[in-house]
Design a protein around this motif. Structure first.
Motif, PDB file in Angstrom:
ATOM      1  N   VAL A   1       4.169   4.759   3.838  1.00  0.00           N
ATOM      2  CA  VAL A   1       2.652   5.174   4.350  1.00  0.00           C
ATOM      3  C   VAL A   1       1.993   4.909   2.932  1.00  0.00           C
ATOM      4  N   ALA A   2       2.559   4.947   1.823  1.00  0.00           N
ATOM      5  CA  ALA A   2       1.597   5.077   0.626  1.00  0.00           C
ATOM      6  C   ALA A   2       1.327   3.722   0.373  1.00  0.00           C
ATOM      7  N   THR A   3       1.747   2.640   0.939  1.00  0.00           N
ATOM      8  CA  THR A   3       1.528   1.247   0.784  1.00  0.00           C
ATOM      9  C   THR A   3       0.073   0.837   1.144  1.00  0.00           C
ATOM     10  N   VAL A   4      -0.621   1.761   1.948  1.00  0.00           N
ATOM     11  CA  VAL A   4      -1.950   1.413   2.042  1.00  0.00           C
ATOM     12  C   VAL A   4      -2.792   2.139   1.075  1.00  0.00           C
ATOM     13  N   GLY A   5      -2.260   2.785   0.131  1.00  0.00           N
ATOM     14  CA  GLY A   5      -2.934   3.358  -0.890  1.00  0.00           C
ATOM     15  C   GLY A   5      -3.479   4.733  -0.705  1.00  0.00           C
TER      16      GLY A   5
ATOM     17  N   ALA B   1      -5.642   0.086   4.962  1.00  0.00           N
ATOM     18  CA  ALA B   1      -5.504  -0.270   6.574  1.00  0.00           C
ATOM     19  C   ALA B   1      -5.988   1.067   6.948  1.00  0.00           C
ATOM     20  N   CYS B   2      -6.504   1.115   8.204  1.00  0.00           N
ATOM     21  CA  CYS B   2      -6.882   2.265   8.957  1.00  0.00           C
ATOM     22  C   CYS B   2      -6.849   1.880  10.459  1.00  0.00           C
ATOM     23  N   LEU B   3      -6.769   3.185  11.346  1.00  0.00           N
ATOM     24  CA  LEU B   3      -6.812   2.855  12.834  1.00  0.00           C
ATOM     25  C   LEU B   3      -8.135   3.280  13.172  1.00  0.00           C
ATOM     26  N   LEU B   4      -8.617   2.542  14.313  1.00  0.00           N
ATOM     27  CA  LEU B   4      -9.694   2.752  14.848  1.00  0.00           C
ATOM     28  C   LEU B   4      -9.727   3.562  16.023  1.00  0.00           C
ATOM     29  N   SER B   5     -10.254   4.666  16.213  1.00  0.00           N
ATOM     30  CA  SER B   5     -10.060   5.671  17.149  1.00  0.00           C
ATOM     31  C   SER B   5     -10.323   4.818  18.723  1.00  0.00           C
ATOM     32  N   HIS B   6      -9.460   5.271  19.520  1.00  0.00           N
ATOM     33  CA  HIS B   6      -9.459   4.553  20.945  1.00  0.00           C
ATOM     34  C   HIS B   6      -9.716   3.034  20.876  1.00  0.00           C
TER      35      HIS B   6
ATOM     36  N   GLU C   1       2.432  15.395  -3.941  1.00  0.00           N
ATOM     37  CA  GLU C   1       2.842  15.060  -5.387  1.00  0.00           C
ATOM     38  C   GLU C   1       4.017  13.901  -5.157  1.00  0.00           C
ATOM     39  N   GLU C   2       4.838  13.985  -4.116  1.00  0.00           N
ATOM     40  CA  GLU C   2       5.614  12.829  -3.694  1.00  0.00           C
ATOM     41  C   GLU C   2       4.880  11.568  -3.418  1.00  0.00           C
ATOM     42  N   MET C   3       3.860  11.775  -2.500  1.00  0.00           N
ATOM     43  CA  MET C   3       3.137  10.702  -1.988  1.00  0.00           C
ATOM     44  C   MET C   3       2.303  10.135  -3.201  1.00  0.00           C
ATOM     45  N   ALA C   4       1.660  10.942  -4.139  1.00  0.00           N
ATOM     46  CA  ALA C   4       1.211  10.427  -5.280  1.00  0.00           C
ATOM     47  C   ALA C   4       2.027   9.354  -6.238  1.00  0.00           C
ATOM     48  N   LEU C   5       3.139  10.031  -6.101  1.00  0.00           N
ATOM     49  CA  LEU C   5       4.305   9.000  -7.056  1.00  0.00           C
ATOM     50  C   LEU C   5       4.532   7.978  -6.429  1.00  0.00           C
ATOM     51  N   ASN C   6       4.650   7.889  -5.123  1.00  0.00           N
ATOM     52  CA  ASN C   6       4.940   6.628  -4.204  1.00  0.00           C
ATOM     53  C   ASN C   6       3.676   5.713  -4.380  1.00  0.00           C
ATOM     54  N   ILE C   7       2.390   6.258  -4.493  1.00  0.00           N
ATOM     55  CA  ILE C   7       1.237   5.384  -4.386  1.00  0.00           C
ATOM     56  C   ILE C   7       1.327   4.772  -5.824  1.00  0.00           C
ATOM     57  N   GLU C   8       1.626   5.311  -6.957  1.00  0.00           N
ATOM     58  CA  GLU C   8       1.803   4.777  -8.279  1.00  0.00           C
ATOM     59  C   GLU C   8       2.987   3.707  -8.179  1.00  0.00           C
TER      60      GLU C   8
END
Ligand SMILES: [Zn+2]
Length: 223
Positions: free
Chosen positions: A126-130, A160-165, A207-214
């Motif tokens: 999920v972190a690949t989207v920044g 990337a993002c989702l667009l509702s409906h 914290e883990e996601m911040a690490l993955n984003i880096e």
């Protein structure tokens, strides 16, 4: 910046056809664009036309739209641009690093978008989207300026993002990166739907996601 050329037009059409092969496109609902300069040096983007199947597309079917166009009177080409052209325009105007955009109604990502659910930090990719989640932009009617702004807001800090409906918007430095991102979002959405069907899904910490984003900022960079 890339100039409009036969090669970039062919590459854009190849990317559109790859969406079918990857099974992330449904009929004619997807669209693809790439940032270019036209022959006058004007900055804008090439986009797939409305209502033509990807198999039938030829380079001259693509439409050039200059940045900051308010309507299609400034569009250049023989065809009418995709009805979501404004969404592409607003993202290119806001984000100078975006070189290409892929829009799809891929099934699992759209299923989550119909629940108005972002994809949370259930998997490190999920972190690949920044960011620590893939956001879901508030619903607006298709083809409107409101939807274009809603998507551009959701993409301010994300690739990337989702667009509702509605579906998905994925961006990249170039066409292959935008396509990879659209495929990755659909894969994550499918995994998340299955994981949810097995019970409540534990999430990774901030914290883990911040690490993955880096880590993703330098991942895959060769010497
Ligand atoms: Zn759409």
């Amino acid at each position: 910046m890339m100039k409009d050329s036969q090669a970039i037009r062919e590459s854009l059409i190849a990317t559109a056809r790859q969406m079918n092969i990857a099974r992330i496109n449904v009929n004619k609902s997807g669209n693809v664009s790439a940032r270019v300069l036209n022959e006058l040096g004007q900055e804008g983007f090439l986009i797939t036309p409305t209502g033509i199947a990807y198999e039938a597309l030829v380079p001259s079917d693509l439409v050039f739209i200059p940045l900051f166009a308010k309507d299609l009177s400034q569009a250049q080409g023989e065809r009418i641009a995709s009805s979501e052209w404004a969404l592409h325009a607003r993202v290119y105007e806001r984000k100078g690093d975006v070189g290409a955009i892929v829009h799809t109604h891929s099934v699992y990502a759209t299923a989550l978008a119909c629940q108005e659910m972002p994809i949370p930090a259930f998997h490190y990719m999920v972190a690949t989207v920044g960011g620590k989640e893939i956001p879901c932009a508030p619903y607006c009617t298709f083809g409107t300026d409101a939807l274009a702004m809603s998507a551009a807001d959701a993409l301010a800090e994300h690739k990337a993002c989702l667009l509702s409906h509605h579906g998905v918007v994925a961006t990249g430095n170039d066409l292959s990166a935008a396509l990879r991102m659209a495929i990755e979002v659909e894969n994550l959405a499918q995994c998340y739907c299955i994981a949810r069907s097995l019970g409540e899904v534990p999430l990774l910490s901030d914290e883990e996601m911040a690490l993955n984003i880096e880590k993703f900022k330098t991942y895959g960079v060769q010497k």
